[in-house]
Design a protein around this motif. Structure first.
Motif, mmCIF file in Angstrom:
data_model
loop_
_atom_site.group_PDB
_atom_site.id
_atom_site.type_symbol
_atom_site.label_atom_id
_atom_site.label_comp_id
_atom_site.label_asym_id
_atom_site.label_seq_id
_atom_site.Cartn_x
_atom_site.Cartn_y
_atom_site.Cartn_z
ATOM 1 N N HIS A 127 -7.323 -0.445 -0.066
ATOM 2 C CA HIS A 127 -7.128 -0.929 1.100
ATOM 3 C C HIS A 127 -8.200 -0.411 2.039
ATOM 4 C CE1 HIS A 127 -5.365 -0.749 5.216
ATOM 5 N NE2 HIS A 127 -4.736 -1.986 4.966
ATOM 6 N N ARG A 161 -4.859 2.885 -3.889
ATOM 7 C CA ARG A 161 -5.029 1.885 -2.683
ATOM 8 C C ARG A 161 -5.778 2.528 -1.439
ATOM 9 N NH1 ARG A 161 -4.116 -1.339 -5.762
ATOM 10 N NH2 ARG A 161 -2.158 -2.667 -5.939
ATOM 11 N N VAL A 162 -5.660 3.709 -1.320
ATOM 12 C CA VAL A 162 -6.421 4.328 -0.248
ATOM 13 C C VAL A 162 -7.160 5.756 -0.738
ATOM 14 C CG1 VAL A 162 -6.249 5.749 1.806
ATOM 15 C CG2 VAL A 162 -4.878 3.899 1.587
ATOM 16 N N GLY A 197 1.562 1.903 -4.126
ATOM 17 C CA GLY A 197 0.003 2.481 -4.005
ATOM 18 C C GLY A 197 0.190 3.862 -3.931
ATOM 19 N N VAL A 241 0.815 -1.178 -0.008
ATOM 20 C CA VAL A 241 0.098 0.041 0.043
ATOM 21 C C VAL A 241 0.725 1.159 0.104
ATOM 22 C CG1 VAL A 241 -1.649 1.484 1.147
ATOM 23 C CG2 VAL A 241 -1.888 -1.050 1.084
ATOM 24 N N THR A 242 1.888 1.264 0.763
ATOM 25 C CA THR A 242 2.498 2.589 0.999
ATOM 26 C C THR A 242 3.680 2.596 -0.099
ATOM 27 O OG1 THR A 242 4.170 1.383 2.467
ATOM 28 C CG2 THR A 242 2.263 2.456 3.451
#
Length: 1160
Positions: free
Chosen positions: A1000, A954-955, A874, A870-871
Motif C-alpha cells: 500500500h 503492506r507498508v 497486513g 492493510v490494518t
C-alpha cells in the motif's frame, strides 16, 4: 618474603597470601613498608622501550605519520600493547621473563568485572544512571581506539604485534572479534588495576590484586622516586598491624563513588536489610549530573564567557574531597583528570557547555553556584526567558540571583533525573541477590541505581530548602526596600481598580476548550499579529470581556481543523502554514539572454515560450503547469567582446569515453586537453582531438589547474560498479581541485545524458549511478563555494550540445569576461554558476518546489485510517524503527490503525527505555523488534521471509541510516560507504525484494541535505539523493513510493520550542539553527499524510521549516521561487516584487550588479 610476591619481582614483603587475600606476616607499626616493588618490574611505558622494542618502534613510526594522534602517544596504549604482546608469547610457550609470566598467569585466572565486560542485559540494570551512558561510551571508545590503531599500524605490523591473527589479515573492513577481545582484555586490566599518580606517571603494578581492595584507609600507596637507591612502588602501613591480621589495599585511587567502583570492577556492595535505607559511604559519594547549556554565537566571542568557564572549573575542582590533600607521589582518584566543564562544538558550529556536577548530600560551593548561574545566561533565548521570569529581581547578575538561578536549574534537572530511575530497583535487587557469595552484576547495578535515587531525592530536598530560605530572605528585603506595608499596597490596588499589569489587558482571544491560561502575550507581540477573521468578522479587543491569554498549541474554535492561531497567522503572512510540505519537481523555464557571450553572440534557437512547441510525452509526475512568464523590465545587456574561455576535459576513473557528438561539441568550444586523476591531476595535450580521431597516447605530465577556465566532467559509465562508486570518484576529483586551484576562477561543468530530471527514467530498471551525485554536488556548493559546479543533463546528440554548454556557461560570466572582472563580479559569477539544468527537446528544465496537495500539515488535523485489508491482516515494516524518525513513523502507523508491525535495528536493540514501544503495544498493536543489517542483501531477504509468518507485507518505511560527518575535503571512501550503504543500498534491497508484494505504501526517509546540501554530510546527502531517485523510479514503474526529505527532528520534545538537540534516527545533525527543526507531532502527521493521503503527489516530498525560506544561496532561492510567490502581495511590498523577479530570472540571470544584489 612471601614466595608469591617474590616471584612477581618484589624486593621486600611483610605480607603473605592466604585463601582470603593477604595478611601481615609479622607485626608492622604505622609507616612500615609492607611491599616494595621496583619500578622496572612494573608495566610502564618505559618498560615497553626496553623489553618490547617492536611495539615501541611501531608506535613511533605511526606517530610520525599521524603526529596529532594522542592515542599513539598515550602510555596506556603502550602498556596495553605490551600486555597483548607478552600474552601471545605466553600462549606460544616462548621464553620470557619469569615475573611477567607469573603476572600474566595470575591475570588469566581473573574474571573482569569492569563495566567494559558487562553485557547488554547486565547494563540494563543501570537504567536511569549516568553510568549507563558512561559504560556505553567507554565500550565504544575501545572499539574506536582499536580501529584507529589498526588503521595507523597497518595489517602486517598489527599481526606482528599480536593485535591481528594471520588469518584475519586479508580483510580488515571490520575489526576481527579476536582482536577486539584481546584489546578489551588489556583495557579491562588497566581500568581495574592501573595506577595513576599526581606526577603524571601511569603503570600497572603486578601483585596488588592479591590484596583485595577496601574503602577504608589502612594502607597508603606511593611512587617513591628513590627507595633504597632506585624508584619503586611502596605500600606503607597507615596504622599498626598485628601478625596474621588481614591487609587490604587502599589508596586515593580508590577514593570514589559507587559509580566509579562499578566502572572499575571494584567495591563491596551489600544488600541492605528490608526497611533499611540504602547505605552510601565515603565523603566522595555523589551522583554525576550532566548539564548541557547552549551558548549563543555572540556570547561565544566574549572573553567573559571563558573567564566564567575557568572560574566554574576551578570552583568545582576545589570542592572535591581530596583537593589539596594529595602528594606528588600518591595515586589519584579515577576522576582526577576529568574536566568538570567542557566546551563542545556541535556540528552546526554552535557551542555547548557541558558541566559534570557531582551532587551529594551537600550543595556545591557558593562560588560554583554563582558561576553556574552566570553561565546559564550565555544563551540569548534562555536569557530572554530569565528576564521575563525574574522581572523585578534586584541585580539579576549578582551573586544571590545567580546562585538562586543555578539551584533552580539543578532542581529541575534532578527532578527529570529522578523520573528516569526505576521505581523498584531495591526490591528487584533483594529478589535477585543470592544467599551468599559475590553479588551478580545485575544486583550490583540495581543497588547503585537505588543508592543514586535516594541521593537524588535528598539533594532535591536540600535544594528546595535552600530556595525556600532564599525566598523568605528576598521577600523580607523587598518589603524593607519598598518602604510600604501590606495595607498601603492594598489601598493602591483599590484606587486603580485592577491588580493586573497594564500589559495584561491588551488583547483577548476565546478558546473552544476553556483551557487554563498559558503564555503571556505582550503589546509588542500583538502589534505584529495580523487581524484574524472568524466568519467574516475581525476578532478585536472587547474591554468588558475576561482576560484570555494566547496559549501556544491551542486550537482555533472555527476554521481549519487542527489549526492553531499561529498556523492561521502564518497563512496570512506567507500564504501557507509552516512547516511547508512541498513537491520536489522539475519545471520548464524560459531562456534568458546572457550577460557575456564570449567571442560571438550565441543564438541557441530554443523555444523561449514554455507553453508553445512540441514536447515528447513525459511521466505524469512531471506534467506540471509551467511557471507564469512575463518579460523583465531590464533591457538586455549588449554582448561584450572578450578573450575565449580555456576549456579542458576531466576524465574520472570509472567514466566511459564521451560519445562522438560530445567530443565534437567540446572541440568546437576549443576544448582539446584532457586531465586525469592519478593520485594528482595529469594532463594530456590534444587528448580530445586524439580521442575523436581514434589515436591514443598514455603520455601525461602534471597539470596546472590555473591554466583553464572551465573543466568538463563527463558523468557516463560506471557500468557494473557499486552505486556509490561514481560519487567516490567525483569526490576525489573535487577534493584535488579544491587543493590545487588556489585563487583561480575555475568553473566545473558536469555533463550527463538522460541521467537526472524529467524523462530520464524511461526504460530504466535501476537507479542511475549519477543520481546520488546530486546530493554530493549540492553539499560541495555549500562547503567549497570556490569551486562552482554546473550540472547539465541533456538528451541532445547533435550540435545543440555545444550551444547548450556555451549558453549555460555564459549566463554566469561577468561583463568583459573573467580576466577583466572585479572581485564583486567574480563572486556574483560564482554564485550564478551553481545550478542544475536539464534540456529536453530544446526546453530548459530547472528544479523547483511548490506546495504539496497534502498541505497543510497541522499537527492536530485529523487523517483518515488506512483500509481494513492493510490494518487488520497486513504487516508494516519500519527499518530503523527503534528511535528517531523511524519510531515516530511507527507511532503514526499505529494511529492509522496498524495492528501488526515489525521494527528493526542493526542489532535488534532499543535506543531508549522502550516506553514508546510499550505504549504502542498497549494500544493493541503487535510490535516485533527484529535485528537486521539492511546494508546486507541476504539479511534483508531473510527478514522479509520472517515477516511473512505474521501476514502479508503492506507498508514499508525505510528510516535506517547512520552519520559519519566530515568536512568535504576530509571525506574518504570508507566513511562514504559506511553512511551510503545502510541508507541507499538498504532501500534498494527492500525495493528489489518487495516488488511482488502488494504494498500500500513504500516510504523512504530522505534528508533536506539532498535538496540544499549540508556541510559535513556529503555522504549522507548522496545517500538521500539516491533514495529520492529510487522513489521516482518506483513511481515510473507504477509502484507505490514516497521519499520524504526531512529536516532536523527534535526527537526529545513534543514541541519545537522545547529544543533539546535535533537528531536523525538518534544521531545529531548539523541542521540545528533556530527554526530549522520540527517536532515529533509534525513527523507523525507528515507520515500519516503520505501513507494515508488520497491525493496524487510527486514521489519526492520536502518538509520545510521556516528557516529554509530565507536562503542565502541563489540556487536554493530559485528552487523556492514558486513557493515564495504565494506570499500575498501587499501594496508597497518590495519583497514581493523581488520574489517575482527572482522567479522570472530563476536565480540565474546576472544582467547587472543591481539585479545580482537584489537576488542575494
Amino acid at each position: 618474603m612471601s614466595d608469591r610476591f617474590a616471584a612477581l619481582g618484589y624486593s621486600a614483603s611483610k605480607l603473605k597470601v592466604n585463601g582470603t587475600g593477604a595478611c601481615a606476616a609479622e607485626d608492622a607499626p604505622e609507616g612500615t613498608p609492607l611491599l616494595v616493588l621496583p619500578l622496572q618490574r612494573c608495566w610502564t611505558a618505559a618498560a615497553v622501550d626496553t623489553e618490547c622494542p617492536q611495539v615501541s618502534q611501531a608506535l613511533a613510526k605511526a606517530a610520525l605519520r599521524n603526529p596529532d594522534s594522542e592515542l599513539l602517544q598515550a602510555a596506556s596504549t603502550k602498556i596495553a600493547l605490551h600486555l597483548i604482546w607478552e600474552r601471545r608469547r605466553l600462549s606460544n610457550s616462548e621464553p620470557m621473563k619469569e615475573h611477567r609470566k607469573q603476572h600474566l598467569q595470575l591475570l588469566e585466572g581473573r574474571k573482569a568485572e569492569t563495566l567494559l565486560a558487562w553485557g547488554r542485559r547486565d547494563l540494563e540494570s543501570l537504567t536511569g544512571s549516568f553510568w549507563l551512558e558512561e559504560a556505553h561510551r567507554r565500550q565504544e571508545d575501545v572499539v574506536a581506539d582499536l580501529e584507529s590503531l589498526l588503521a595507523d599500524l597497518g595489517p602486517e605490523v598489527s599481526c606482528k604485534l599480536g593485535l591481528v591473527k594471520e588469518e584475519d589479515m586479508r580483510s580488515l573492513d571490520e575489526v576481527p572479534r579476536a582482536s577486539l577481545e584481546a584489546f578489551a582484555w588489556a583495557q579491562c586490566i588497566l581500568q581495574e588495576l592501573g595506577l595513576h599518580f599526581v606526577s603524571g606517571d601511569q603503570l600497572l603494578a603486578p601483585g596488588l590484586e592479591l590484596l583485595g581492595s577496601s574503602q577504608e584507609a589502612g594502607t597508603v600507596l606511593r611512587l617513591e622516586p628513590s627507595f633504597q637507591g632506585s624508584p619503586a612502588v611502596v605500600l606503607y602501613a597507615d596504622r599498626d598491624f598485628k601478625a596474621g591480621e588481614g591487609v587490604r589495599l587502599w589508596h586515593h585511587g580508590l577514593a570514589c563513588s559507587q559509580g566509579f567502583q562499578l566502572l572499575m570492577g571494584l567495591g563491596d556492595f551489600k544488600v541492605p536489610e528490608k526497611g533499611a535505607p540504602v547505605a552510601t559511604t565515603g565523603p566522595w559519594e555523589s551522583v554525576e549530573v550532566l548539564l548541557r547549556l547552549p551558548v549563543s554565537a555572540q556570547s561565544s566571542e566574549s572573553s567573559k564567557l571563558w573567564s566564567i568557564i575557568e572560574a566554574l572549573e576551578a570552583a568545582l575542582q576545589a570542592s572535591r574531597p581530596w583537593h589539596g590533600g594529595l602528594l606528588l607521589r600518591e595515586a589519584v582518584p579515577p576522576d582526577f583528570g576529568w574536566r568538570r566543564v567542557e566546551v563542545i562544538q556541535k556540528e552546526d558550529a554552535e557551542l555547548e557547555v557541558q558541566v559534570r556536577l557531582p551532587l551529594g548530600r551537600s550543595l556545591p560551593t557558593p562560588e560554583a553556584l554563582q558561576q553556574l548561574g552566570l553561565l546559564i545566561c550565555a544563551d540569548t533565548e534562555r536569557m530572554q526567558t530569565i528576564m521575563r521570569e525574574e522581572k523585578g529581581v534586584l541585580d539579576p547578575l549578582g551573586p544571590k540571583a545567580c546562585q538562586r538561578r543555578a539551584l533552580q536549574q539543578l532542581g529541575r534537572r534532578l527532578q527529570w533525573a529522578l523520573e528516569d530511575y526505576p521505581a523498584h530497583a531495591l526490591v528487584d535487587a533483594r529478589q535477585l541477590s543470592p544467599a551468599e557469595g559475590l553479588l551478580p552484576r545485575r544486583v550490583r547495578g540495581l543497588l547503585l541505581v537505588a543508592a543514586e535515587k535516594q541521593l537524588v531525592s535528598e539533594a532535591i530536598t536540600v535544594i528546595q530548602q535552600a530556595l525556600q530560605s532564599d525566598l523568605e530572605d528576598s521577600q523580607e528585603a523587598h518589603r524593607a526596600l519598598q518602604g510600604v506595608d501590606d495595607a498601603e499596597a492594598s489601598d493602591a490596588i483599590a484606587r486603580t481598580g485592577d491588580s493586573r499589569d497594564p500589559e495584561d489587558s491588551i488583547y483577548s482571544l476565546d478558546w473552544d476548550d476553556g483551557a487554563e491560561d498559558g503564555a503571556e502575550l505582550t503589546s509588542k507581540d500583538i502589534a505584529t499579529l495580523p487581524q484574524f477573521r472568524s466568519q467574516g468578522q475581525p476578532l478585536t479587543h472587547e474591554p468588558d470581556s475576561p482576560l484570555k491569554r494566547l496559549r501556544k498549541g491551542g486550537t482555533c474554535s472555527r476554521g481549519h481543523t487542527g489549526a492553531t492561531w499561529e498556523d492561521l497567522a502564518l497563512e496570512t503572512v506567507l500564504g501557507f502554514s509552516l512547516p511547508a510540505l512541498c513537491d520536489v519537481m522539475w519545471r520548464v523555464e524560459p531562456l534568458l539572454p546572457p550577460v557575456y557571450t564570449g567571442s560571438k553572440v550565441m543564438k541557441p534557437g530554443y523555444v523561449e515560450d514554455s507553453k508553445t512547441g512540441l514536447f515528447p510525452a513525459i511521466p505524469k509526475l512531471y506534467e506540471r503547469e509551467p511557471s507564469p512568464q512575463r518579460k523583465l523590465a531590464l533591457e538586455p545587456a549588449k554582448p561584450v567582446q572578450a578573450p575565449p574561455l580555456r576549456w579542458a576535459l576531466l576524465e574520472l576513473p570509472g567514466a566511459s569515453s564521451p560519445v562522438p557528438e560530445v567530443l565534437a561539441a567540446l572541440l568546437a568550444l576549443g576544448c582539446e586537453d584532457g586531465l586525469k586523476l592519478q593520485g594528482k591531476l595529469m594532463v594530456q595535450p590534444s587528448y580530445v582531438h586524439r580521442l575523436a580521431s581514434g589515436a591514443f597516447s598514455n603520455a601525461a605530465s602534471p597539470a596546472k589547474v590555473t591554466a583553464y577556465d572551465v573543466l568538463v566532467v563527463y558523468l557516463e559509465g560506471w557500468l557494473g560498479s557499486k552505486p556509490e562508486q561514481l560519487c567516490v570518484d567525483l569526490l576525489a576529483a573535487l577534493q584535488v581541485l579544491v587543493s590545487e586551484m588556489g585563487q583561480s576562477a575555475l568553473r566545473v561543468v558536469l555533463l550527463s545524458h538522460l541521467s537526472v530530471g524529467p524523462g530520464s527514467l524511461r526504460g530504466r530498471e535501476a537507479v542511475s549511478p549519477a543520481s546520488a551525485a546530486l546530493g554530493l554536488v549540492r553539499t560541495a556548493r555549500a562547503e567549497v563555494p570556490q569551486v562552482p559546479i554546473l550540472w547539465l543533463d541533456t538528451d541532445a546528440l547533435d550540435g545543440s550540445i555545444q550551444e547548450q554548454l556555451m549558453y549555460e556557461v555564459n549566463l554566469a560570466l561577468p561583463p568583459g569576461g573573467l580576466q577583466n572582472a572585479s572581485s564583486l563580479e567574480r563572486a556574483q559569477g560564482l554564485m550564478a554558476h551553481n545550478r542544475e539544468v536539464v534540456y529536453r527537446q530544446g526546453r530548459r528544465w530547472l528544479p523547483r518546489l511548490d506546495l504539496s496537495p497534502h498541505m497543510p500539515v497541522y499537527a492536530g488535523r485529523v487523517v483518515g485510517p488506512l483500509p481494513p485489508h492493510v490494518t487488520e491482516t497486513g504487516v508494516a515494516l519500519v527499518t530503523g524503527g527503534v528511535g528517531g524518525i523511524g519510531l515516530a513513523a511507527a507511532e503514526a502507523l499505529v494511529e492509522l490503525g496498524m495492528r501488526r508491525m515489525v521494527v528493526t535495528s542493526r542489532y535488534g536493540q532499543l535506543l531508549d527505555d522502550g516506553k514508546r514501544l510499550e505504549a504502542m503495544r498497549a494500544s493493541g498493536c503487535e510490535v516485533i523488534v527484529e535485528a537486521c543489517d539492511v546494508a546486507v542483501e541476504s539479511s534483508v531477504r531473510e527478514l522479509l521471509e520472517r515477516i511473512q509468518v505474521h501476514g502479508p507485507l503492506r507498508v514499508v518505511v525505510h528510516a535506517s541510516g547512520v552519520l559519519e560527518d566530515a568536512p568535504f575535503v576530509g571525506q574518504d571512501p570508507l566513511g562514504f560507504r559506511k553512511v551510503f550503504e545502510p541508507k541507499a543500498l538498504g532501500a534498494w534491497y527492500l525495493h528489489r525484494h518487495t516488488m511482488q508484494d502488494k504494498l500500500h505504501s513504500f516510504v523512504l526517509c530522505s534528508s533536506l541535505a539532498a535538496l540544499v546540501g549540508s556541510e559535513g554530510q556529503a555522504n549522507y546527502a548522496a545517500a538521500s539523493a539516491f533514495l529520492d531517485e529510487l522513489a521516482r523510479l518506483r513511481a515510473a514503474l507504477d509502484l507505490p513510493a514516497i521519499s520524504v526529505q526531512w529536516p532536523a527532528v527534535d526527537a526529545w520534545s513534543e514541541e519545537p520550542e522545547q529544543h533539546g538537540g535535533a537528531i536523525w534516527n538518534g544521531l545529531t545533525t548539523g541542521l540545528e539553527k533556530p527554526g530549522s527543526s520540527i517536532s515529533l507531532p509534525v513527523v507523525r502527521q507528515v507520515v500519516k499524510l503520505v501513507v494515508a493521503g488520497l491525493k496524487p503527489v510527486e514521489p519526492v516530498q520536502a518538509v520545510l521549516p521556516g528557516a529554509y525560506l530565507s536562503p542565502t544561496s541563489l540556487t536554493v532561492r530559485s528552487m523556492l521561487a514558486p513557493l515564495l510567490a504565494r506570499k500575498p502581495n501587499k501594496e508597497g511590498d518590495t519583497s514581493m516584487m523581488l520574489a517575482s523577479e527572482d522567479k522570472q530570472a530563476s536565480g540565474l540571470c546576472m544582467r547587472s550588479v543591481k539585479l545580482c544584489l537584489q537576488l542575494t
